[in-house]
Design a protein around this motif. Structure first.
Motif, PDB file in Angstrom:
ATOM      1  N   LEU A  98      -6.430  42.137  22.265  1.00  0.00           N
ATOM      2  CA  LEU A  98      -6.830  40.733  22.242  1.00  0.00           C
ATOM      3  C   LEU A  98      -6.312  40.041  20.989  1.00  0.00           C
ATOM      4  CD1 LEU A  98      -8.566  38.348  23.359  1.00  0.00           C
ATOM      5  CD2 LEU A  98     -10.415  39.218  21.919  1.00  0.00           C
ATOM      6  N   LEU A  99      -6.432  40.685  19.839  1.00  0.00           N
ATOM      7  CA  LEU A  99      -5.985  40.074  18.585  1.00  0.00           C
ATOM      8  C   LEU A  99      -4.491  39.779  18.595  1.00  0.00           C
ATOM      9  CD1 LEU A  99      -8.063  42.155  16.010  1.00  0.00           C
ATOM     10  CD2 LEU A  99      -8.328  39.719  16.505  1.00  0.00           C
ATOM     11  N   THR A 100      -3.715  40.580  19.309  1.00  0.00           N
ATOM     12  CA  THR A 100      -2.272  40.309  19.371  1.00  0.00           C
ATOM     13  C   THR A 100      -1.961  39.077  20.215  1.00  0.00           C
ATOM     14  OG1 THR A 100      -1.938  41.746  21.315  1.00  0.00           O
ATOM     15  CG2 THR A 100      -1.717  42.760  19.121  1.00  0.00           C
ATOM     16  N   SER A 101      -2.922  38.635  21.025  1.00  0.00           N
ATOM     17  CA  SER A 101      -2.663  37.519  21.947  1.00  0.00           C
ATOM     18  C   SER A 101      -3.163  36.174  21.433  1.00  0.00           C
ATOM     19  CB  SER A 101      -3.313  37.809  23.305  1.00  0.00           C
ATOM     20  OG  SER A 101      -4.732  37.712  23.234  1.00  0.00           O
ATOM     21  N   GLY A 148      -5.094  37.676  10.249  1.00  0.00           N
ATOM     22  CA  GLY A 148      -5.420  38.999   9.728  1.00  0.00           C
ATOM     23  C   GLY A 148      -6.763  39.471  10.219  1.00  0.00           C
ATOM     24  N   VAL A 149      -7.089  40.715   9.892  1.00  0.00           N
ATOM     25  CA  VAL A 149      -8.339  41.317  10.345  1.00  0.00           C
ATOM     26  C   VAL A 149      -8.826  42.284   9.288  1.00  0.00           C
ATOM     27  CG1 VAL A 149      -7.082  43.127  11.606  1.00  0.00           C
ATOM     28  CG2 VAL A 149      -9.453  42.630  12.211  1.00  0.00           C
ATOM     29  N   ILE A 150     -10.153  42.355   9.147  1.00  0.00           N
ATOM     30  CA  ILE A 150     -10.785  43.358   8.302  1.00  0.00           C
ATOM     31  C   ILE A 150     -11.866  44.051   9.109  1.00  0.00           C
ATOM     32  CG2 ILE A 150     -12.423  41.700   7.283  1.00  0.00           C
ATOM     33  CD1 ILE A 150     -12.199  43.395   4.675  1.00  0.00           C
ATOM     34  N   GLY A 158       0.374  45.484  13.301  1.00  0.00           N
ATOM     35  CA  GLY A 158       1.355  45.235  12.258  1.00  0.00           C
ATOM     36  C   GLY A 158       2.623  44.564  12.753  1.00  0.00           C
ATOM     37  N   ARG A 159       2.884  44.636  14.042  1.00  0.00           N
ATOM     38  CA  ARG A 159       4.070  43.971  14.594  1.00  0.00           C
ATOM     39  C   ARG A 159       3.837  42.487  14.849  1.00  0.00           C
ATOM     40  NH1 ARG A 159       4.282  49.030  17.351  1.00  0.00           N
ATOM     41  NH2 ARG A 159       3.302  48.192  19.236  1.00  0.00           N
ATOM     42  N   LYS A 160       2.583  42.061  14.749  1.00  0.00           N
ATOM     43  CA  LYS A 160       2.250  40.655  14.997  1.00  0.00           C
ATOM     44  C   LYS A 160       2.800  39.775  13.861  1.00  0.00           C
ATOM     45  CE  LYS A 160      -1.964  37.868  15.725  1.00  0.00           C
ATOM     46  NZ  LYS A 160      -1.600  37.174  16.961  1.00  0.00           N
ATOM     47  N   LYS A 161       3.112  38.529  14.174  1.00  0.00           N
ATOM     48  CA  LYS A 161       3.627  37.559  13.189  1.00  0.00           C
ATOM     49  C   LYS A 161       4.877  38.098  12.480  1.00  0.00           C
ATOM     50  CE  LYS A 161       1.127  35.059  10.623  1.00  0.00           C
ATOM     51  NZ  LYS A 161       0.241  34.627   9.532  1.00  0.00           N
ATOM     52  N   GLY A 187       5.638  41.006  11.691  1.00  0.00           N
ATOM     53  CA  GLY A 187       5.317  42.010  10.687  1.00  0.00           C
ATOM     54  C   GLY A 187       4.501  41.504   9.521  1.00  0.00           C
ATOM     55  N   ARG A 188       4.058  40.247   9.562  1.00  0.00           N
ATOM     56  CA  ARG A 188       3.312  39.675   8.436  1.00  0.00           C
ATOM     57  C   ARG A 188       1.800  39.657   8.660  1.00  0.00           C
ATOM     58  NH1 ARG A 188       3.969  34.738   8.277  1.00  0.00           N
ATOM     59  NH2 ARG A 188       5.290  34.404  10.102  1.00  0.00           N
ATOM     60  N   PHE A 189       1.344  40.174   9.792  1.00  0.00           N
ATOM     61  CA  PHE A 189      -0.086  40.187  10.074  1.00  0.00           C
ATOM     62  C   PHE A 189      -0.791  41.136   9.107  1.00  0.00           C
ATOM     63  CE2 PHE A 189      -3.875  41.522  12.538  1.00  0.00           C
ATOM     64  CZ  PHE A 189      -4.373  40.276  12.883  1.00  0.00           C
ATOM     65  N   LEU A 190      -1.938  40.702   8.591  1.00  0.00           N
ATOM     66  CA  LEU A 190      -2.674  41.483   7.611  1.00  0.00           C
ATOM     67  C   LEU A 190      -3.697  42.381   8.293  1.00  0.00           C
ATOM     68  CD1 LEU A 190      -3.337  38.722   4.950  1.00  0.00           C
ATOM     69  CD2 LEU A 190      -2.023  40.803   4.585  1.00  0.00           C
ATOM     70  N   VAL A 191      -3.681  43.645   7.924  1.00  0.00           N
ATOM     71  CA  VAL A 191      -4.675  44.595   8.421  1.00  0.00           C
ATOM     72  C   VAL A 191      -5.347  45.219   7.203  1.00  0.00           C
ATOM     73  CG1 VAL A 191      -5.117  46.613   9.845  1.00  0.00           C
ATOM     74  CG2 VAL A 191      -3.235  45.071  10.433  1.00  0.00           C
ATOM     75  N   MET A 192      -6.661  45.005   7.088  1.00  0.00           N
ATOM     76  CA  MET A 192      -7.411  45.504   5.939  1.00  0.00           C
ATOM     77  C   MET A 192      -8.572  46.369   6.403  1.00  0.00           C
ATOM     78  SD  MET A 192      -7.399  42.091   3.536  1.00  0.00           S
ATOM     79  CE  MET A 192      -8.094  42.997   2.176  1.00  0.00           C
ATOM     80  N   GLU A 193      -8.836  47.399   5.628  1.00  0.00           N
ATOM     81  CA  GLU A 193      -9.919  48.318   5.958  1.00  0.00           C
ATOM     82  C   GLU A 193     -11.004  48.238   4.893  1.00  0.00           C
ATOM     83  OE1 GLU A 193     -10.056  52.718   7.747  1.00  0.00           O
ATOM     84  OE2 GLU A 193      -9.206  52.634   5.713  1.00  0.00           O
ATOM     85  N   ALA A 194     -12.240  48.034   5.331  1.00  0.00           N
ATOM     86  CA  ALA A 194     -13.378  47.962   4.415  1.00  0.00           C
ATOM     87  C   ALA A 194     -14.064  49.317   4.336  1.00  0.00           C
ATOM     88  CB  ALA A 194     -14.370  46.903   4.894  1.00  0.00           C
ATOM     89  N   ASP A 195     -14.555  49.630   3.139  1.00  0.00           N
ATOM     90  CA  ASP A 195     -15.338  50.848   2.938  1.00  0.00           C
ATOM     91  C   ASP A 195     -16.799  50.501   3.200  1.00  0.00           C
ATOM     92  OD1 ASP A 195     -16.715  53.056   2.080  1.00  0.00           O
ATOM     93  OD2 ASP A 195     -15.790  53.153   0.094  1.00  0.00           O
ATOM     94  N   GLU A 196     -17.327  50.938   4.348  1.00  0.00           N
ATOM     95  CA  GLU A 196     -18.687  50.536   4.715  1.00  0.00           C
ATOM     96  C   GLU A 196     -19.753  51.216   3.867  1.00  0.00           C
ATOM     97  OE1 GLU A 196     -19.586  51.446   8.770  1.00  0.00           O
ATOM     98  OE2 GLU A 196     -18.219  53.154   8.782  1.00  0.00           O
ATOM     99  N   THR A 197     -19.375  52.194   3.069  1.00  0.00           N
ATOM    100  CA  THR A 197     -20.340  52.845   2.176  1.00  0.00           C
ATOM    101  C   THR A 197     -20.325  52.240   0.776  1.00  0.00           C
ATOM    102  OG1 THR A 197     -18.803  54.543   1.363  1.00  0.00           O
ATOM    103  CG2 THR A 197     -19.972  55.005   3.426  1.00  0.00           C
ATOM    104  N   PHE A 198     -19.441  51.278   0.546  1.00  0.00           N
ATOM    105  CA  PHE A 198     -19.309  50.703  -0.802  1.00  0.00           C
ATOM    106  C   PHE A 198     -20.541  49.892  -1.178  1.00  0.00           C
ATOM    107  CE2 PHE A 198     -18.086  47.143  -3.566  1.00  0.00           C
ATOM    108  CZ  PHE A 198     -17.546  47.831  -4.641  1.00  0.00           C
TER     109      PHE A 198
END
Length: 385
Positions: A128-131, A136-138, A151-154, A156-167
């Motif tokens: 869905l996010l590619t459409s 970007g997404v976190i 990562g192929r979206k935009k 190759g400029r689409f932002l993909v970030m991962e959050a540490d849920e234990t932080f």
């Protein structure tokens, strides 16, 4: 972490480092964020994590310019949203439903948003996010292959970030402004149903408690002054960053009306010519609802429709609006005048949560009684700047 630039492209950004060198709250999996991307990602992640913990359901937010355009927890995806995004509303997963509901709250503002998710992104949501037009997404994780797909979206400029849920963030937070470092305790008071115990005008049903809690989580990460209208676990209108609270109430209320009128048969009957993009259809639906088309807009609308539109007259609009009821309304600060209650009532509000404590709190309470609105005084201000 290297940022592309600061608040604006002409402002260079220094490397971004964690306060605690041994623990990073987020990491970049693909792309290079800007200063504002980071603010959207960090605020969005905090919102969905808090909303999900408070309500026990997956949560999503659609962020634009450091405030949410929409936020929601998982739940039913109605026919209008399902048709717009080309999905089967009865079969979408819970996380996808949360993002669809959040994005559809204000789809005009969500164009080019930053998506925040409380749970790991699965293949369905990644597709869905590619459409959609999204920058970007976190999220706290990603299913195998989804980072590469996104990562192929935009180009190759689409932002993909991962959050540490234990932080766990530091107890104090600081900001440098014009040579001064401002430091304060972090706002981390838990948002629980106990904040809604002090009520006037009748008991709060469980659904209203959930909606009010979601609204409080939303406003904790929305630029003040701010208010929001919520129904069924979805924000239908968010007003942010206004100097006057009643202006927030009116702006957010107008968004509620637009969301609801998009479900009117006359709007759903708008038939666009083949090839008209989704966002253009959304924008034209909203301009049709607003009704103040310029001569040029009237001409261009006729060109994109394959069948002439049936106009909505004021009586039709008013009758349709009256069918929307039992909304929750949350204010990040005390309601200073009863006009906020009067305007909220016009948009179907049945429940209000606000800190209380203004010099006209008695007038606010009287207005709630007049309109049959249940008022909860939380004693908690949620300003965010």
């Amino acid at each position: 972490m290297e940022l592309r630039y600061g608040m604006n492209p002409h402002q260079a950004a220094a490397p971004t480092a964690p306060v605690n060198p041994d623990r990073r709250p987020v990491r970049v999996l693909h792309g290079q964020p800007s200063f504002i991307n980071m603010l959207d990602a960090l605020n969005g992640w905090q919102l969905v994590r808090e909303a999900s913990r408070s309500l026990g359901r997956p949560a999503a937010a659609s962020f634009k310019h450091v405030s949410p355009a929409g936020a929601a927890v998982s739940g039913p995806v109605d026919e209008v949203t399902a048709e717009l995004y080309g999905v089967d509303g009865d079969s979408v997963g819970t996380l996808t439903s949360a993002y669809l509901r959040a994005r559809d709250a204000d789809p005009k503002s969500s164009y080019g948003d930053f998506a925040a998710l409380s749970h790991p992104v699965d293949t369905e949501l990644a597709e869905l996010l590619t459409s959609v037009v999204c920058d970007g997404v976190i999220a706290p994780g990603y299913a195998p292959g989804t980072v590469e797909r996104l990562g192929r979206k935009k180009n190759g400029r689409f932002l993909v970030m991962e959050a540490d849920e234990t932080f766990a963030p530091p107890t104090y937070e600081a900001r440098d402004v014009f040579g001064l470092r401002l430091t304060q305790d972090r706002d981390q008071l838990p948002l629980t149903a106990a904040l809604l115990d002090r009520v006037v005008g009748g008991a709060l049903p469980a659904t209203a408690v959930d909606d009010l809690l979601l609204g409080m989580a939303v406003l904790r990460y929305t630029q003040s002054n701010s208010v929001c209208y919520v129904r069924g676990g979805t924000t239908l209108g968010i007003g942010a960053g206004q100097q006057s609270r009643v202006d927030c109430t009116r702006l957010a209320g107008a968004k509620v009306d637009t969301w609801w009128l998009r479900r009117h048969p006359a709007v759903r009957a708008l038939t666009f010519r083949p090839g008209i993009r989704r966002q253009d259809r959304i924008n034209w639906q909203i301009r049709f609802i607003e009704g103040d088309l310029t001569p040029d807009e009237s001409r261009r609308l006729a060109q994109v429709l394959s069948v002439p539109a049936d106009q909505l007259d004021p009586d039709q609009r008013a009758q349709w609006r009256r069918r929307l009821a039992s909304l929750a309304f949350v204010s990040d600060g005390a309601l200073p005048f009863r006009d906020n209650v009067d305007h909220a009532h016009r948009h179907g509000v049945g429940y209000i949560a606000e800190p209380g404590g203004s010099i006209r709190s008695d007038e606010v309470e009287d207005a709630c009684r007049e309109h049959g609105i249940t008022l909860a005084r939380t004693g908690l201000r949620l300003f965010h700047h």
